[in-house]
Design a protein around this motif. Structure first.
Motif, short mmCIF file in Angstrom:
data_model
loop_
_atom_site.label_atom_id
_atom_site.label_comp_id
_atom_site.label_asym_id
_atom_site.label_seq_id
_atom_site.Cartn_x
_atom_site.Cartn_y
_atom_site.Cartn_z
N GLU A 29 0.88 -1.07 -0.06
CA GLU A 29 -0.08 0.13 0.06
C GLU A 29 0.77 1.41 -0.22
O GLU A 29 0.53 2.38 -0.82
CB GLU A 29 -0.85 -0.06 1.20
N ARG A 30 2.02 1.13 0.88
CA ARG A 30 2.89 2.40 0.76
C ARG A 30 3.38 2.79 -0.47
O ARG A 30 3.88 3.82 -1.01
CB ARG A 30 3.98 2.20 1.99
N THR A 31 3.96 1.62 -1.12
CA THR A 31 4.44 1.41 -2.64
C THR A 31 3.38 2.35 -3.45
O THR A 31 3.90 3.14 -4.31
CB THR A 31 4.86 0.37 -3.05
N LEU A 32 2.17 1.78 -3.41
CA LEU A 32 1.26 2.11 -4.32
C LEU A 32 0.88 3.71 -4.08
O LEU A 32 0.70 4.49 -5.19
CB LEU A 32 -0.05 1.49 -4.32
N ALA A 33 0.86 4.12 -2.72
CA ALA A 33 0.69 5.44 -2.53
C ALA A 33 1.52 6.20 -3.00
O ALA A 33 1.55 7.57 -3.42
CB ALA A 33 0.50 5.40 -1.09
N GLY A 34 2.93 5.98 -2.88
CA GLY A 34 4.17 6.81 -3.49
C GLY A 34 4.06 7.01 -4.92
O GLY A 34 4.29 7.76 -5.48
N LEU A 35 3.63 5.81 -5.92
CA LEU A 35 3.18 5.91 -7.08
C LEU A 35 2.20 6.84 -7.64
O LEU A 35 2.16 7.68 -8.53
CB LEU A 35 3.23 4.68 -7.65
N TRP A 36 1.19 6.91 -6.60
CA TRP A 36 0.09 7.76 -6.92
C TRP A 36 0.61 9.24 -6.66
O TRP A 36 0.00 10.32 -7.54
CB TRP A 36 -1.20 7.41 -6.12
N ARG A 37 1.26 9.36 -5.75
CA ARG A 37 1.73 10.83 -5.54
C ARG A 37 2.70 11.31 -6.74
O ARG A 37 2.51 12.60 -6.97
CB ARG A 37 2.51 10.81 -4.26
N LYS A 38 3.38 10.43 -7.23
CA LYS A 38 4.16 10.81 -8.24
C LYS A 38 3.22 11.10 -9.57
O LYS A 38 3.58 12.01 -10.17
CB LYS A 38 5.23 9.63 -8.55
N VAL A 39 2.42 10.23 -9.83
CA VAL A 39 1.77 10.54 -11.11
C VAL A 39 0.54 11.57 -10.73
O VAL A 39 0.40 12.30 -11.86
CB VAL A 39 0.79 9.27 -11.31
N LEU A 40 -0.04 11.72 -9.80
CA LEU A 40 -0.99 12.81 -9.39
C LEU A 40 -0.33 14.11 -9.07
O LEU A 40 -1.41 15.14 -9.19
CB LEU A 40 -2.04 12.30 -8.45
N GLY A 41 0.69 14.22 -8.67
CA GLY A 41 1.44 15.43 -8.25
C GLY A 41 0.70 16.03 -6.84
O GLY A 41 0.58 16.98 -6.78
N VAL A 42 0.34 15.15 -6.05
CA VAL A 42 -0.42 15.53 -4.74
C VAL A 42 0.75 15.13 -3.65
O VAL A 42 1.45 14.46 -3.78
CB VAL A 42 -1.96 14.97 -4.64
N GLU A 43 0.22 15.89 -2.31
CA GLU A 43 1.31 15.87 -1.47
C GLU A 43 0.98 14.22 -0.40
O GLU A 43 1.81 13.77 0.08
CB GLU A 43 1.33 16.93 -0.57
N ARG A 44 -0.32 13.86 -0.53
CA ARG A 44 -0.84 12.90 0.53
C ARG A 44 -1.74 11.91 -0.27
O ARG A 44 -2.60 12.53 -0.89
CB ARG A 44 -1.35 13.42 1.77
#
Length: 220
Positions: A116-131
């Protein structure tokens, strides 16, 4: 305006937003969230004394009446819309939306295990959001089909997880996608060459059916 190749009428979105009982006025603009990533932003003032409706409520209200690509990726609530000396809305004076967790549909829940932490990090990268929380919906954080395609590519290149676009649409939260990946990658894979054999068998059966049909036509 045109956004990602689709024609969008901001006035139509504004009209639908204004039908919500908690919205007095609404203005929709297009803002560049990141270079090459332009998103719709809704600026509104609240009606009544109960306070403004939340972003998730507004997004749900729009989705009932408009296609997904016309739902803004962020909402800002103002005490009053800025006006020009002539009394028109001063669009240049509208504030930038908060880039932290735009339009988050669920209260923030920290991602759990390592996946889950890995996926959340990839989402932050793609979406450009902080959390990104475990239960945040990809589209509620400003995602769209083009960014989902980018996410699919990043999942494969950065994390080694190969998923289809259909799977991503079916599992739009970090938690649901992590659970899906854990289940699917824990299952035994098909025997080598199984797909090729299945396609060959399908072709053989189709050829046999065509041959039988030709024989029947010749006899008739």
């Amino acid at each position: 305006m045109k956004l990602r190749g689709l024609r969008i009428e901001p006035g139509e979105i504004e009209a639908v937003l204004s039908t919500h009982p908690g919205v007095r006025e609404a203005v929709v603009t297009a803002r560049e969230h990141r270079p090459g990533d332009v998103r719709l932003v809704a600026h509104l003032t609240a009606a009544g004394s109960d306070g403004p409706p939340g972003p998730a409520e507004l997004a749900a209200h729009l989705r009932e009446r408009l296609p997904e690509y016309m739902v803004p990726g962020a909402f800002t609530v103002l005490d009053a819309l800025p006006l020009t000396p002539s009394g028109k809305v001063d669009r240049a004076a509208l504030p930038e939306p908060d880039g932290g967790r735009p339009q988050a549909a669920a209260p923030f829940t920290a991602p759990g295990d390592g996946l889950e932490r890995t996926l959340a990090g990839l989402w932050r990268k793609v979406l450009g959001v902080e959390r990104v929380g475990a239960h945040d919906n990809f589209f509620d954080l400003g995602g769209h089909s083009l960014l989902m395609a980018e996410l699919r590519s990043v999942l494969a290149s950065d994390a080694g997880h190969r998923v289809s676009m259909v799977e991503l649409f079916q599992h739009p939260t970090v938690a649901s996608l992590a659970a899906h990946l854990s289940r699917s990658e824990g299952e035994p894979s098909a025997a080598p060459g199984a797909d090729a054999r299945e396609r060959a068998e399908h072709r053989r059966r189709a050829g046999a059916r065509r041959q039988q049909a030709a024989v029947r036509r010749a006899r008739s």
